[in-house]
Design an enzyme around this catalytic site. Structure first.
Site, PDB file in Angstrom:
ATOM      1  N   ARG A  65     -23.264  -2.483  20.544  1.00 17.57           N
ATOM      2  CA  ARG A  65     -22.271  -3.340  21.247  1.00 17.57           C
ATOM      3  C   ARG A  65     -21.511  -4.302  20.358  1.00 17.57           C
ATOM      4  NH1 ARG A  65     -22.868   0.092  25.189  1.00 17.57           N
ATOM      5  NH2 ARG A  65     -24.421  -0.363  26.785  1.00 17.57           N
ATOM      6  N   ASN A  95     -18.872   3.495  21.198  1.00 12.12           N
ATOM      7  CA  ASN A  95     -18.216   2.980  22.420  1.00 12.12           C
ATOM      8  C   ASN A  95     -18.349   1.467  22.520  1.00 12.12           C
ATOM      9  OD1 ASN A  95     -20.998   3.326  22.906  1.00 12.12           O
ATOM     10  ND2 ASN A  95     -20.727   3.545  25.104  1.00 12.12           N
ATOM     11  N   ASP A 304     -31.457   5.906  22.994  1.00 15.26           N
ATOM     12  CA  ASP A 304     -30.214   5.621  23.721  1.00 15.26           C
ATOM     13  C   ASP A 304     -30.187   4.149  24.146  1.00 15.26           C
ATOM     14  OD1 ASP A 304     -27.781   5.790  24.953  1.00 15.26           O
ATOM     15  OD2 ASP A 304     -28.355   7.298  26.422  1.00 15.26           O
TER      16      ASP A 304
HETATM   17  O1  DOR Z   1     -26.665   5.192  30.198  1.00 13.33           O
HETATM   18  C1  DOR Z   1     -25.870   5.219  29.278  1.00 13.33           C
HETATM   19  N1  DOR Z   1     -25.395   4.088  28.715  1.00 13.33           N
HETATM   20  N2  DOR Z   1     -25.451   6.403  28.822  1.00 13.33           N
HETATM   21  C2  DOR Z   1     -24.442   6.500  27.959  1.00 13.33           C
HETATM   22  O2  DOR Z   1     -24.059   7.590  27.631  1.00 13.33           O
HETATM   23  C3  DOR Z   1     -23.761   5.293  27.434  1.00 13.33           C
HETATM   24  C4  DOR Z   1     -24.642   4.138  27.519  1.00 13.33           C
HETATM   25  C5  DOR Z   1     -23.925   2.829  27.323  1.00 13.33           C
HETATM   26  O3  DOR Z   1     -23.189   2.703  26.344  1.00 13.33           O
HETATM   27  O4  DOR Z   1     -24.085   1.929  28.144  1.00 13.33           O
END
Ligand code: DOR
Length: 439
Positions: A65, A95, A304
Site C-alpha cells: 500500500r 495496485n 496475499d
Molecule cells: O482480497 C484481495 N485483496 N484480493 C486481491 O486480489 C487484491 C487485494 C487488495 O489489494 O486488497
C-alpha cells in the site's frame, strides 16, 4: 585459521539435499561454508542447537500500500512485519495509489525503499490497457519480479479483462506473467444478484467457483496459444487445481495460506475479516489445496497480505473491502501445518523459498547452499504461541488469525548475514534491498 563474519552453530539445517545438523559460515553476506566449523573463527557465533535453520523464506504476494494509505500500511511497517514473521523477502503488488505501471513510478519506488525496507523486496509492475506497449521494457528492470495482470477486478482499478488485450499483454515481453484469475464478465453479470447485500458468505457465491475456473481456462488457452509462461496466483478451487495439472508446460501455481487454513465457517466467525478475492470457500476446496501441495501441483505459497482499515472491513457486504493481512502470520501458520503433519519442513522450504526463487527467477535466493545469499529463517518447531493482535505491526492493526494457537515459531531472521530479528525484536537498520531477477 578460517574466519567468517557469522557462524550459525549446530542448527538442524534444511538443505536442498535434506536435513543435517551442521554449522553454517557466512562471509560478505553469502553462505561461505556448510559443515563442521568448530575450528573456525567468527566475529559472531549464534548457537542454533535445538532450532531449525531454513533458507530465508519469501512471501511472493504482498500489497504494502505504499504509495497509498500510511494509516493502513507502508513499506517500512510491512517489511518490519515480514522480518518479525520470519521472512527475508517479499514481492510487492502494484495496485498502490497511484499504481506502479510505468518506469517513473517504478524508479520512485526503488529510490523510496532504500533505508525504509527491513527485508529484501521485489516489485511487480501492473498491466493496464494503456501500458501494454511498455511492458516488455518494464519487465526487463532487474528488480521486477513479474508483470501482474488483474484479469478480474479487485482492490484498485488495474485490470485487463478481454481476450484481445490479454493476448497483446502476452505477446509483449517474455518472462512469466502473474495473474489474478477471476472472469470479470461473470463477476459483473452476477453483481446485480447481490446488490441488496446480505451475510458475508455471499461473497463466495457471487465470486463463485466458475468465476475463477472460467478465468483460468481462458488464460490457459491464451498462454498455450502465445507460449507465454503464466503464474496463476491464489488458486482457490478444486476445479482449477485439477485442470492446471495438464498445463505444466506453461503454468505455475500459487496457493494462499488462507485457502489452506480457513473454510467458509470463517464468514460467520469473522464477518468482513474473512472477505478476500478470490474468496475463502468450503472444505472441499481446502482439501483439494492440500492434495495439490502433496502431489506437487503447487509451486509457491503466499499470504496475499492485503491490509485495509477496520472501517473498510466493517462496511456491510458487498461494500466490505476485500483483502486480509497475513505477511506476519504466514510462517507461524505454515509451521503449525508442518507440526500437524500436513506437509514436511522440506516441502515448506520448497514452497516458500526454492519455489518463489524458481518461479520468478530470483538471483541468489531460495536455497541454503554455498554462494547463495545468507538469508535464514531460524525456527523453533516446539514453541507454542497464540497469535495476538498486539504483535501485529501493520498500522491497520488486525489479523484474521487473532487468538489462534500455533506450534512452531520463527525466532530469528538473518538477512544477508546480519541478524535482523531475534525473539520479537527487530535489530539494526532497515537494510532491505531490491531483489534481482534473471531477465
Ligand atoms: O482480497 C484481495 N485483496 N484480493 C486481491 O486480489 C487484491 C487485494 C487488495 O489489494 O486488497
Amino acid at each position: 585459521m578460517t574466519s567468517y563474519d557469522l557462524i550459525l552453530r549446530g542448527g538442524r539445517c534444511v538443505l536442498p539435499w535434506g536435513e543435517e545438523e551442521v554449522d553454517v559460515g557466512v562471509r560478505a553476506g553469502r553462505v561461505a561454508a556448510i559443515g563442521d566449523l568448530r575450528m573456525a573463527a567468527a566475529a559472531e557465533v549464534v548457537d542454533c542447537k535445538g532450532l531449525h535453520v531454513l533458507p530465508g523464506l519469501i512471501d511472493p504476494h504482498v500489497h504494502l500500500r505504499d504509495p497509498g494509505d500510511a494509516a493502513v500500511e507502508t513499506i517500512e511497517t510491512g517489511t518490519r512485519a515480514a522480518i518479525l514473521g520470519g521472512l527475508t523477502a517479499v514481492f510487492d503488488m502494484p495496485n498502490t495509489s497511484p499504481p506502479i505501471t510505468g518506469q517513473a513510478a517504478l524508479e520512485a519506488k526503488r529510490a523510496y525503499v532504500k533505508g525504509r525496507a527491513w527485508c529484501d523486496i521485489g516489485f511487480y509492475v501492473g498491466a493496464a490497457r494503456s501500458n501494454i506497449g511498455a511492458l516488455a521494457a518494464l519487465e526487463a528492470n532487474e528488480d521486477v519480479c513479474a508483470i501482474k495482470v488483474f484479469a478480474g477486478s479487485s482492490t484498485g482499478d488495474l485490470m485487463v479483462e478481454d481476450d484481445a488485450s490479454l493476448e497483446r499483454v502476452m505477446r509483449s515481453g517474455r518472462r512469466r506473467i502473474a495473474y489474478h484469475s477471476e472472469d470479470e464478465y461473470r463477476l459483473q453479470e452476477r453483481k446485480p444478484l447481490y446488490a441488496a447485500g446480505g451475510p458475508h458468505r455471499l461473497h463466495a457465491e457471487w465470486r463463485d467457483v466458475e468465476c475463477a475456473f472460467l478465468g483460468t481456462r481462458r488464460l490457459m488457452a491464451l498462454a498455450r496459444e502465445t507460449g507465454r509462461p503464466a503464474h496463476i496466483l491464489h488458486v482457490s478451487t478444486a476445479e482449477e487445481l485439477g485442470y492446471l495439472k495438464d498445463f505444466r508446460d506453461v503454468a505455475t501455481v500459487e496457493v494462499l495460506v488462507n485457502h489452506l487454513s480457513q473454510t467458509d465457517e470463517a464468514y460467520d466467525r469473522l464477518g468482513g475479516y474473512a472477505v478476500m478475492n478470490p474468496p475463502i470457500r468450503d472444505a472441499r476446496h481446502k482439501e483439494a489445496a492440500w492434495a495439490a501441495v502433496r502431489d506437487g501441483t503447487v509451486d509457491c505459497i503466499g499470504s496475499d497480505h492485503a491490509p485495509h482499515s477496520r472501517a473498510a472491513k466493517e462496511r456491510p457486504w458487498p461494500a466490505t473491502a476485500a483483502g486480509l493481512t497475513g505477511v506476519q502470520t504466514l510462517v507461524p501458520l505454515m509451521l503449525d501445518h508442518v507440526n500437524a503433519g500436513r506437509l514436511s519442513l522440506g516441502r515448506l522450504v520448497d514452497l516458500m523459498a526454492a519455489g518463489p526463487a524458481r518461479v520468478y527467477g530470483a538471483v541468489g535466493k531460495g536455497r541454503l547452499a554455498a554462494g547463495y545469499d545468507a538469508d535464514f529463517t531460524v525456527v523453533d518447531m516446539k514453541r507454542a504461541r497464540t497469535i495476538e493482535e498486539s504483535w501485529i505491526v501493520s498500522p491497520c492493526g488486525w489479523t484474521p488469525f487473532a487468538g489462534q494457537r500455533v506450534t512452531g515459531w520463527p525466532v530469528m531472521t538473518v538477512l544477508r548475514g546480519h541478524v535482523a530479528m531475534r525473539e520479537d525484536s527487530v535489530q539494526g537498520a532497515p537494510e532491505g534491498r531490491p531483489v534481482s531477477f534473471h531477465g
